[in-house]
Write a protein that holds these residues in place. Structure first.
Motif, short mmCIF file in Angstrom:
data_model
loop_
_atom_site.label_atom_id
_atom_site.label_comp_id
_atom_site.label_asym_id
_atom_site.label_seq_id
_atom_site.Cartn_x
_atom_site.Cartn_y
_atom_site.Cartn_z
N PRO A 15 37.90 43.62 40.19
CA PRO A 15 38.79 42.71 41.05
C PRO A 15 39.65 41.51 40.51
N LEU A 16 38.41 41.03 39.50
CA LEU A 16 38.54 39.73 38.91
C LEU A 16 39.50 40.09 37.43
N ALA A 17 39.70 41.29 36.74
CA ALA A 17 41.01 41.76 36.27
C ALA A 17 41.75 42.19 36.69
N LEU A 62 46.20 42.16 48.62
CA LEU A 62 45.77 44.55 49.39
C LEU A 62 45.33 44.78 48.30
N THR A 63 45.30 45.46 46.81
CA THR A 63 44.57 45.85 46.52
C THR A 63 43.18 45.62 46.18
N THR A 64 42.75 44.35 46.11
CA THR A 64 41.78 43.74 45.38
C THR A 64 40.99 43.64 46.86
N ALA A 65 41.43 43.92 48.24
CA ALA A 65 40.44 43.84 49.68
C ALA A 65 40.31 44.87 49.81
N TRP A 66 41.16 46.37 49.23
CA TRP A 66 40.75 47.47 49.49
C TRP A 66 39.42 47.89 48.53
N LEU A 67 39.98 47.00 47.25
CA LEU A 67 38.09 47.47 46.88
C LEU A 67 37.17 46.76 46.80
N GLY A 68 36.95 45.75 47.94
CA GLY A 68 36.20 45.34 48.87
C GLY A 68 36.17 46.05 49.90
N TRP A 69 36.57 46.68 50.04
CA TRP A 69 36.58 47.23 51.37
C TRP A 69 35.98 48.84 50.85
N ALA A 103 36.16 39.58 47.45
CA ALA A 103 36.36 38.46 47.97
C ALA A 103 37.08 37.81 47.63
N LEU A 104 36.24 36.84 46.85
CA LEU A 104 36.65 35.77 45.67
C LEU A 104 38.12 35.81 44.54
N ALA A 105 38.09 36.87 44.57
CA ALA A 105 39.33 37.80 44.16
C ALA A 105 40.45 37.66 44.83
N VAL A 107 40.71 35.88 47.28
CA VAL A 107 41.20 34.01 47.56
C VAL A 107 42.24 33.64 46.05
N ALA A 108 41.17 34.19 45.17
CA ALA A 108 42.28 33.41 44.37
C ALA A 108 43.57 33.81 43.90
N ILE A 109 43.54 35.41 44.14
CA ILE A 109 45.10 35.10 44.13
C ILE A 109 46.84 34.84 45.01
N ALA A 110 45.69 34.78 46.32
CA ALA A 110 45.71 33.70 46.99
C ALA A 110 46.14 32.08 47.02
N PHE A 111 45.56 31.28 45.82
CA PHE A 111 45.75 30.43 45.66
C PHE A 111 46.82 30.08 43.90
N THR A 112 46.70 31.28 43.80
CA THR A 112 47.62 31.84 42.62
C THR A 112 49.18 31.48 43.23
N GLY A 113 49.64 32.27 44.39
CA GLY A 113 50.42 32.38 44.69
C GLY A 113 51.01 31.21 45.85
#
Length: 123
Positions: A15-17, A62-69, A103-105, A107-113
């Motif tokens: 997710p961080l990558a 959506l991809t990072t959320a899916w990885l978390g799920w 979850a952190l990633a 949120v970070a993507i949302a802040f980038t957007g």
């Protein structure tokens, strides 16, 4: 080649990558779009490039959320399995950590957007 599991270091770092890749791609595309004049194309009241970048941001989120799920689903239910054997506590820890990192990633993507919605593209 084996699948990447949430309980592996690679699965935890994915997710961080993805966030880092998204960050780099969004700003590179924006720089290229400004240099080439693509920001002059408008659609639905906004620069067309903004819509493309927002779509890219949504896909990454959506991809990072899916990885978390998926990591949450792969987490062992307890330290005691139904077979009478102890599930390794490291498996549960890594799956939980992968969920938190996802979850952190996200949120970070949302802040980038967010700047895409607030700031002008090239001006």
């Amino acid at each position: 080649m084996s699948r990447v599991h949430a309980r592996s270091l690679t699965g935890m770092a994915a997710p961080l990558a993805l966030w880092a890749l998204h960050f780099m791609v969004v700003y590179a595309i924006q720089a290229i779009a400004c240099r080439q004049g693509w920001h002059a194309l408008r659609w639905a009241g906004r620069d067309a490039i903004v819509w493309c970048l927002l779509l890219l941001t949504l896909a990454a989120m959506l991809t990072t959320a899916w990885l978390g799920w998926r990591a949450w689903r792969q987490r062992p239910a307890s330290t005691r399995s139904g077979t009478g054997r102890d599930a390794p506590p490291l498996d549960r820890f890594m799956a939980t950590l992968t969920t938190a990192v996802s979850a952190l990633a996200t949120v970070a993507i949302a802040f980038t957007g967010i700047p895409l919605l607030i700031l002008s593209t090239c001006r």
